[in-house]
Design an enzyme around this catalytic site. Structure first.
Site, PDB file in Angstrom:
ATOM      1  N   GLY A  36     -13.568 -37.189  17.868  1.00  0.00           N
ATOM      2  CA  GLY A  36     -15.365 -37.335  18.407  1.00  0.00           C
ATOM      3  C   GLY A  36     -15.142 -38.318  18.985  1.00  0.00           C
ATOM      4  CB  ILE A  52     -12.170 -32.139   5.863  1.00  0.00           C
ATOM      5  CG1 ILE A  52     -11.463 -32.361   6.969  1.00  0.00           C
ATOM      6  CG2 ILE A  52     -13.630 -32.225   7.178  1.00  0.00           C
ATOM      7  CD1 ILE A  52     -10.749 -30.799   7.394  1.00  0.00           C
ATOM      8  CE1 TYR A 137      -7.206 -24.558  17.496  1.00  0.00           C
ATOM      9  CE2 TYR A 137      -7.101 -23.360  18.728  1.00  0.00           C
ATOM     10  CZ  TYR A 137      -8.103 -23.898  18.376  1.00  0.00           C
ATOM     11  OH  TYR A 137      -8.949 -23.378  18.124  1.00  0.00           O
ATOM     12  CG  HIS A 183     -10.789 -26.513  27.212  1.00  0.00           C
ATOM     13  ND1 HIS A 183     -11.209 -27.451  25.893  1.00  0.00           N
ATOM     14  CD2 HIS A 183      -9.492 -26.142  27.094  1.00  0.00           C
ATOM     15  CE1 HIS A 183     -11.016 -26.935  25.426  1.00  0.00           C
ATOM     16  NE2 HIS A 183     -10.133 -26.114  25.727  1.00  0.00           N
ATOM     17  CG  PHE A 202      -1.491 -23.594  34.412  1.00  0.00           C
ATOM     18  CD1 PHE A 202      -0.980 -24.931  35.291  1.00  0.00           C
ATOM     19  CD2 PHE A 202      -2.559 -24.156  33.314  1.00  0.00           C
ATOM     20  CE1 PHE A 202      -1.467 -26.556  34.886  1.00  0.00           C
ATOM     21  CE2 PHE A 202      -2.520 -26.053  33.290  1.00  0.00           C
ATOM     22  CZ  PHE A 202      -2.269 -26.386  33.635  1.00  0.00           C
ATOM     23  NE  ARG A 215      -7.213 -17.376  28.394  1.00  0.00           N
ATOM     24  CZ  ARG A 215      -5.915 -16.633  29.528  1.00  0.00           C
ATOM     25  NH1 ARG A 215      -6.709 -15.844  30.142  1.00  0.00           N
ATOM     26  NH2 ARG A 215      -4.956 -17.540  29.259  1.00  0.00           N
ATOM     27  CG  ASP A 278      -2.463 -20.101  29.384  1.00  0.00           C
ATOM     28  OD1 ASP A 278      -2.929 -20.098  29.061  1.00  0.00           O
ATOM     29  OD2 ASP A 278      -1.944 -20.767  29.774  1.00  0.00           O
TER      30      ASP A 278
END
Ligand code: UDP
Length: 322
Positions: A36, A52, A137, A183, A202, A215, A278
């Site tokens: 961030g 965290i 992920y 992205h 891709f 998407r 994907d």
């Protein structure tokens, strides 16, 4: 309310934190700045730099609820370094949940993902569909969803998980800026900005109308608004899960065309190989959150989403806080 926003210096977290401040909440952002940016923390929010796994002190300040965004979120990296994803996303969240329990904080809104579903059996995807994540992920996020259900049953935790589809666009000065950008929309806009020569598509051999992946792009402002509704909907002992998308699919080629239209730049594109993992089509059914929480996306046109993302990149450096 007194709210703790973990990961509030990141893309989605900063937009949610900004909307919470606008609504008059007292917001503390907890972020270790691993991905961030401190200048993305909205004015009016308190910033605590930290992990965290060390949230006890902040939580004991009388926090009413947590909105939890802090996570690792690169699919490719998760395949290369699964341990990192399990320890940050699952281990870190378990530490946070335990600290919440000890501090008597009983409410959480969690940033989950469409990656929990993996390759879908049908479109649009509903919350009751099988969850078979195709990478660490998605698996680590799904494990957190499972833990939240358990904590709701065991300890009365009030939890809502929001499963995001493809988040895009900007909200004022809050925009997507990742050190490693994977992205589609930000990468395409980098070409228009002169920061890249061309974009790679891709795969053009998918079983979709134009051969490229489809998407469901959701505007970050609409996505953020859902978190405020989720916060109000948190109920003791219940874990709710909602998909968040616009409900319509756009192909990579369609995204490219809209980006060309919005920027006026030819945006050269090359055809590259498929990106492993994907799925051909990922489109959400968001009927459940519409029905139960009254959520409604205001910016479903891809043109608006791209135009806002583009406006975010166009802001002068001073306003972008870079
Ligand atoms: N994509 C692409 N070129 C890029 C980045 C992405 O063709 O430089 C494709 C990717 O294969 C996927 C779609 O664009 O089909 C959206 O990818 P993104 O990484 O934005 O989101 P994901 O769907 O993976 O969460």
């Amino acid at each position: 309310m007194k709210l703790l926003v973990t990961g509030g210096a990141g893309y989605v977290g900063s937009v949610v934190a900004a909307q919470l401040v606008e609504e008059g909440h007292e917001v503390t952002v907890l972020d270790d700045l691993s991905t961030g940016h401190e200048d993305a923390v909205p004015d009016g929010a308190r910033f605590v730099r930290g992990s965290i796994t060390d949230a006890g002190g902040v939580l004991r300040d009388g926090v009413d609820a947590v909105l939890h965004f802090a996570a690792r979120s690169l699919v490719g990296e998760s395949v290369e370094k699964p341990g990192l994803y399990w320890s940050h996303n699952l281990g870190g969240t378990l530490a946070l949940l335990e600290a919440m329990r000890q501090a008597g904080v009983g409410r959480i809104v969690f940033s989950s993902t469409a990656a929990t579903y993996g390759e879908p059996e049908r479109t649009p995807i509903q919350e009751t569909d099988p969850t078979r994540p195709g990478n660490p992920y998605g698996a680590s996020k799904l494990a957190v969803d499972t833990a939240l259900t358990a904590f709701a049953g065991l300890y009365g935790l009030a939890a809502v998980s929001l499963r995001y589809f493809n988040v895009a666009g900007a909200y004022g000065r809050y925009r997507e800026r990742h050190a490693v950008e994977t992205h589609l929309i930000p990468n395409v806009l980098k070409v228009a900005l002169g920061e890249r020569e061309s974009v790679s598509v891709f795969g053009t051999d998918y079983p979709t109308p134009d051969g490229t992946c489809v998407r469901d792009y959701i505007h970050v402002a609409d996505l953020a608004r859902a978190h405020l509704l989720a916060l109000d909907a948190c109920a003791e002992g219940v874990h709710r899960i909602y998909n968040l998308g616009s409900g319509s699919g756009f192909s990579v080629k369609e995204v490219l065309d809209v980006c060309r239209e919005v920027t006026g730049h030819p945006i050269p594109a090359e055809v590259g190989p498929r990106r492993p993992g994907d799925p051909a089509v990922l489109v959400a059914s968001s009927e459940k959150i519409k029905r139960e929480l009254g959520w409604k996306p205001d910016h479903t046109a891809l043109h608006t989403i791209v135009a806002d993302a583009w406006a975010g990149c166009q802001k002068p450096e001073s306003e972008r806080g870079l």
